[in-house]
Design a protein around this motif. Structure first.
Motif, PDB file in Angstrom:
ATOM      1  N   ALA A 261       0.818  -1.214   0.000  1.00  0.00           N
ATOM      2  CA  ALA A 261       0.000   0.000   0.000  1.00  0.00           C
ATOM      3  C   ALA A 261       0.854   1.267   0.000  1.00  0.00           C
ATOM      4  O   ALA A 261       0.317   2.371   0.055  1.00  0.00           O
ATOM      5  CB  ALA A 261      -0.934   0.001   1.210  1.00  0.00           C
ATOM      6  N   GLY A 262       2.175   1.093  -0.012  1.00  0.00           N
ATOM      7  CA  GLY A 262       3.059   2.243  -0.114  1.00  0.00           C
ATOM      8  C   GLY A 262       3.642   2.744   1.191  1.00  0.00           C
ATOM      9  O   GLY A 262       4.323   3.774   1.210  1.00  0.00           O
ATOM     10  N   LEU A 263       3.406   2.038   2.302  1.00  0.00           N
ATOM     11  CA  LEU A 263       3.960   2.462   3.585  1.00  0.00           C
ATOM     12  C   LEU A 263       5.350   1.877   3.782  1.00  0.00           C
ATOM     13  O   LEU A 263       5.646   0.763   3.326  1.00  0.00           O
ATOM     14  CB  LEU A 263       3.063   2.014   4.745  1.00  0.00           C
ATOM     15  N   LYS A 264       6.212   2.605   4.459  1.00  0.00           N
ATOM     16  CA  LYS A 264       7.465   2.040   4.939  1.00  0.00           C
ATOM     17  C   LYS A 264       7.149   1.179   6.148  1.00  0.00           C
ATOM     18  O   LYS A 264       6.299   1.540   6.967  1.00  0.00           O
ATOM     19  CB  LYS A 264       8.445   3.146   5.325  1.00  0.00           C
ATOM     20  N   VAL A 265       7.852   0.065   6.280  1.00  0.00           N
ATOM     21  CA  VAL A 265       7.543  -0.899   7.334  1.00  0.00           C
ATOM     22  C   VAL A 265       8.780  -1.169   8.182  1.00  0.00           C
ATOM     23  O   VAL A 265       9.882  -1.367   7.647  1.00  0.00           O
ATOM     24  CB  VAL A 265       7.022  -2.222   6.741  1.00  0.00           C
TER      25      VAL A 265
END
Length: 233
Positions: free
Chosen positions: A29-33
């Protein structure tokens, strides 16, 4: 459905199953994790797949959790999504339980969640935004025989979630407690051939978490029960 309005996600107690599915879907979804666990060696393949930062941390250790967030501040950015997925699963007859083991189980399940939430809100409140998702279980609603320590921790986790939601919601922080009410499917725990979809899919659970992150603040869910279609409740 709106895009997820967050950028940096931290999963505490990361591993296989739900955490791995969450890491993949959040990254997709485009988030940094960022992934935190006592043993980060087991996260090497998942981190390579998702581009996640891994940090070793004992969830029940105040100094370790403080250092975890300070490391993220420097190398990742303060997380605006925090998911607590750690728990201590100790089972056995009450008369036979080791008190030290019970204390450790409750510390991991509940005290560690408090430490994590505390560090998260110190960063989220000044920004006026954020999301905190706490992974609960059936044991947080009813205690089963032979599962006192697990129930103690999950009941406390649910109480933390309720208090945090009431305090932090008006400050722009979405707190949600997710009741995982059923067995979770895995390679070592597949569905019986005669009962397809009789356990929870990790990917399905993760999708529900991401749906929570997409909710507008005028219609936030506090508590979400997830169970397979054949589960009784």
């Amino acid at each position: 459905m709106p895009d997820i309005p967050y950028t940096n996600a931290l999963i505490v107690g990361a591993g296989a199953g739900i955490s791995a599915s969450l890491a993949r879907q959040l990254a997709g979804a485009g988030l940094k994790v960022a992934l935190a666990a006592r043993n980060t060696t087991k996260l090497t393949a998942l981190a390579a797949e998702t581009g996640a930062l891994t940090v070793a941390a004992d969830a029940a250790d105040p100094a370790a959790i403080r250092q975890l967030f300070e490391t993220l501040d420097e190398q990742f950015g303060p997380p605006d999504v925090v998911i607590y997925n750690a728990s201590g699963r100790l089972r056995g007859p009450l008369a036979e339980l080791d008190p030290d083991a019970v204390r450790k189980a409750v510390e991991v399940t509940a005290f560690g969640a408090f430490l994590t939430v505390q560090q998260a809100v110190r960063r989220m409140v000044p920004q006026g935004r954020g999301a905190i998702l706490l992974t609960g279980a059936t044991a947080g609603l009813k205690g089963y025989a032979g599962s006192a320590a697990f129930a103690m921790g999950k009941f406390a986790l649910r109480g933390l979630a309720q208090s945090a939601a009431r305090e932090l919601g008006p400050k722009g922080i979405h707190v949600a407690h997710i009741v995982v009410d059923g067995g979770v499917r895995s390679a070592t725990r597949p569905d019986p051939a005669e009962k397809p979809d009789s356990t929870l899919s990790p990917d399905g659970v993760a999708q529900a978490y991401l749906d929570l992150l997409r909710q507008p603040r005028d219609a936030w869910t506090f508590e979400l029960d997830l169970r397979p279609w054949v589960e009784t409740f």
